[in-house]
Every structure is written in C-alpha cells, then in structure tokens.
Design a protein around this motif. Structure first.
Motif, short mmCIF file in Angstrom:
data_model
loop_
_atom_site.label_atom_id
_atom_site.label_comp_id
_atom_site.label_asym_id
_atom_site.label_seq_id
_atom_site.Cartn_x
_atom_site.Cartn_y
_atom_site.Cartn_z
N GLN A 210 -1.73 41.63 6.47
CA GLN A 210 -0.24 41.42 6.81
C GLN A 210 0.05 40.00 6.98
OE1 GLN A 210 0.53 43.42 10.64
NE2 GLN A 210 0.80 45.30 9.56
N LYS A 211 -1.17 39.21 7.51
CA LYS A 211 -1.00 37.49 7.53
C LYS A 211 -1.62 37.00 6.34
CE LYS A 211 -1.73 37.40 12.54
NZ LYS A 211 -2.29 36.89 13.83
N VAL A 212 -2.24 37.83 5.17
CA VAL A 212 -2.75 37.51 4.01
C VAL A 212 -3.84 36.15 4.43
CG1 VAL A 212 -2.20 37.07 1.71
CG2 VAL A 212 -0.56 38.14 3.27
N ARG A 213 -4.79 36.62 5.14
CA ARG A 213 -6.00 35.53 5.40
C ARG A 213 -7.10 36.62 5.34
NH1 ARG A 213 -4.66 30.66 4.84
NH2 ARG A 213 -6.12 29.98 5.95
N SER A 214 -8.24 35.58 4.75
CA SER A 214 -9.54 36.30 4.53
C SER A 214 -10.50 35.53 5.49
CB SER A 214 -9.90 35.95 3.13
OG SER A 214 -11.18 36.55 2.91
N SER A 215 -11.46 36.30 5.70
CA SER A 215 -12.68 35.94 6.66
C SER A 215 -13.93 36.42 6.01
CB SER A 215 -12.68 36.18 7.99
OG SER A 215 -11.41 35.84 8.75
N PHE A 216 -14.87 35.51 5.86
CA PHE A 216 -16.12 36.10 5.39
C PHE A 216 -17.33 35.98 6.50
CE2 PHE A 216 -14.01 33.81 1.56
CZ PHE A 216 -13.88 34.99 0.84
N TYR A 217 -17.87 37.20 6.62
CA TYR A 217 -19.00 37.51 7.49
C TYR A 217 -20.35 36.90 6.85
CZ TYR A 217 -15.50 40.67 9.49
OH TYR A 217 -14.44 40.89 10.15
N GLU A 218 -20.51 37.31 5.58
CA GLU A 218 -21.87 37.06 5.06
C GLU A 218 -21.82 36.77 3.59
OE1 GLU A 218 -26.12 39.21 3.91
OE2 GLU A 218 -25.08 39.81 5.77
N ILE A 219 -22.33 36.01 2.92
CA ILE A 219 -22.65 35.82 1.62
C ILE A 219 -23.89 35.43 1.11
CG2 ILE A 219 -21.68 34.54 -0.52
CD1 ILE A 219 -19.22 33.69 0.98
#
Length: 267
Positions: A210-219
């Motif tokens: 909905q807010k069109v935002r991404s969060s990354f936990y692990e790479i």
C-alpha cells in the motif's frame, strides 16, 4: 446471451450423460471486447471440471484446466498455462488500477492456481519464462513457488505470502538469485569496474504493497552483508526503484541503475 451495450456475448450448450444421469457435459464461449474464453466443461456433485480451454485477450494467450467446487464452500484448483504474455501491455494496464484494492482478496475465495508462461514479451527481454504455484486462503495469498528463467544470465525463485489486514497489505518473501554467466550479467547492467561477483544471492524482506516501500531483513552472497550495506541497499532500492511508486518498480532502466549502484558501492 447477447448484451450489445456491454459488447458481451455468451454461448453454451450442454446435455446429461447417457451413462451417468448426474453428469452434465458441455462447452462454453464468452466474449467481451478483446477478452475471449472457449472451453469444454462437465458438472457433477456441485463441481465444475474445465477440460480443454483457450483464454485470450490483449495481454495473454493460453490454456486453462482444473476444477471449481461450488458447495459447500467455493474452492478451486486451476492450472493456467500461457503460451505468451505481453508484460509491457499488462503492466501499463496494472498502473491504471486502484492499488489499494488490488491485493485485497475476498476471504471467501480459496484455492490453488498453477500459473506459467512460455514466452514473455517486454521491452528489455530480461525474463524469458516463469512458473508458479499460488494459494489463496482466507484473504491471504501464498506464493508456494515462483521460478523465473533469466535465460543465459541465470534464474531466480521467490517464496512468500501477501497478508491482508484492515491497516496494511504486506508481502513477506525470500528469494534466491543464481547468476550463471557473470560476464554477461555485468555487461547487461553496465558494470565494468568488477571482474566477478557472487554466483548466487539470498534475499529476505518485506514489501508494503500500500505504501510501496521495501525493507530488507537479510542479504547474503559469498557471505552475509553487514547491516550498513543492507541499509544502503534498502535506501537505494526505495529511492531509485520506487521513486514513482509502482510506475518505476518494473522499469528496467531504473533496475539497471539500482544494480549498478549497489554493485559499485558495496563489497
């Protein structure tokens, strides 16, 4: 049934089986504008079985088979095998839709969908084919399997679930990216200051639909990325890939700029 105002035409003929009086066999044609469905079906014990069928519109062309259970609860088990899909046209149509309602599925819709495409038409020809298993359960969407063929570059897979709530719609996921031809990959994204990169990457995170935002936990590649690098990649993704929301998410020039940026700045 013909409704000229809606440009809709539906035809069907059916008959009871001579062997089993509870079995009905038939065929159906539905046309609306450029949308067309032509198929063979049978009906027995509150269940519709779709045999051979063709589905076609401006975006795709393929075959649909499977079962739809009507009672006591609506449920389906369908396979949609696409001969081709025009991703560019489909994406442009997607941008005209109401995104706030798009990923919200009625909790009475439950079932399984096997979706695949043998040919994908797009401006930059990055994705060659894909196959997936998608499960709908009480308003949530589970991606059981999504395999992406990137041709000579490699492949990727995605697993995850779209969870719907009154206040949010989130896609939590895990993904593996496999790079088969590093030289071709670096050239495709205009990266000339590196001789090699890790042949595979693991990524997990959350995408707020909905807010069109991404969060990354692990790479991780050859080793896990540290927190500073993950924070940098997250910021670059949101600033570059999502600068115009969904408008820029699947634009290859933006993706190329993002890959080039993080490959140059991170180890």
């Amino acid at each position: 049934l013909k409704m000229s105002d809606l440009n809709l035409l539906a035809k069907t003929n059916f008959s009871k089986s001579k062997i089993d009086k509870n079995l009905i066999n038939g065929n159906i044609l539905i046309k609306k504008d450029k949308h067309r469905f032509l198929g063979i079906f049978s009906y027995q014990n509150d269940e519709i079985i779709i045999g051979k069928s063709n589905v076609r519109n401006s975006f795709l062309d393929g075959k649909l088979e499977g079962k739809i259970k009507l009672l006591p609860y609506f449920n389906f088990d369908l396979g949609l095998n696409l001969n081709s899909i025009n991703f560019t046209k489909l994406y442009n149509y997607f941008l005209t839709l109401d995104k706030a309602k798009l990923f919200r599925v009625n909790n009475k819709i439950n079932g399984n969908l096997d979706l695949s495409a043998e040919k994908i038409y797009s401006s930059y020809n990055l994705v060659k084919t894909f196959e997936s298993e998608i499960k709908f359960n009480n308003g949530n969407i589970s991606i059981e399997r999504f395999l992406i063929n990137l041709g000579k570059l490699g492949a990727a897979d995605i697993l995850g679930e779209i969870n719907n709530d009154k206040k949010f719609t989130n896609f939590k996921y895990e993904s593996n990216v496999f790079i088969d031809n590093q030289k071709k990959f670096l050239s495709k994204f205009g990266i000339y200051n590196k001789q090699s990169i890790s042949p595979n990457f693991f990524i997990s995170g959350n995408f707020n639909l909905q807010k069109v935002r991404s969060s990354f936990y692990e790479i991780s590649g050859d080793k896990k990325f540290d927190k500073d690098d993950i924070n940098f990649i997250e910021k670059e993704f949101n600033d570059l890939m999502l600068i115009d929301g969904y408008e820029s998410l699947f634009r290859f020039p933006k993706f190329k700029e993002f890959i080039k940026s993080i490959t140059t700045e991170t180890n």
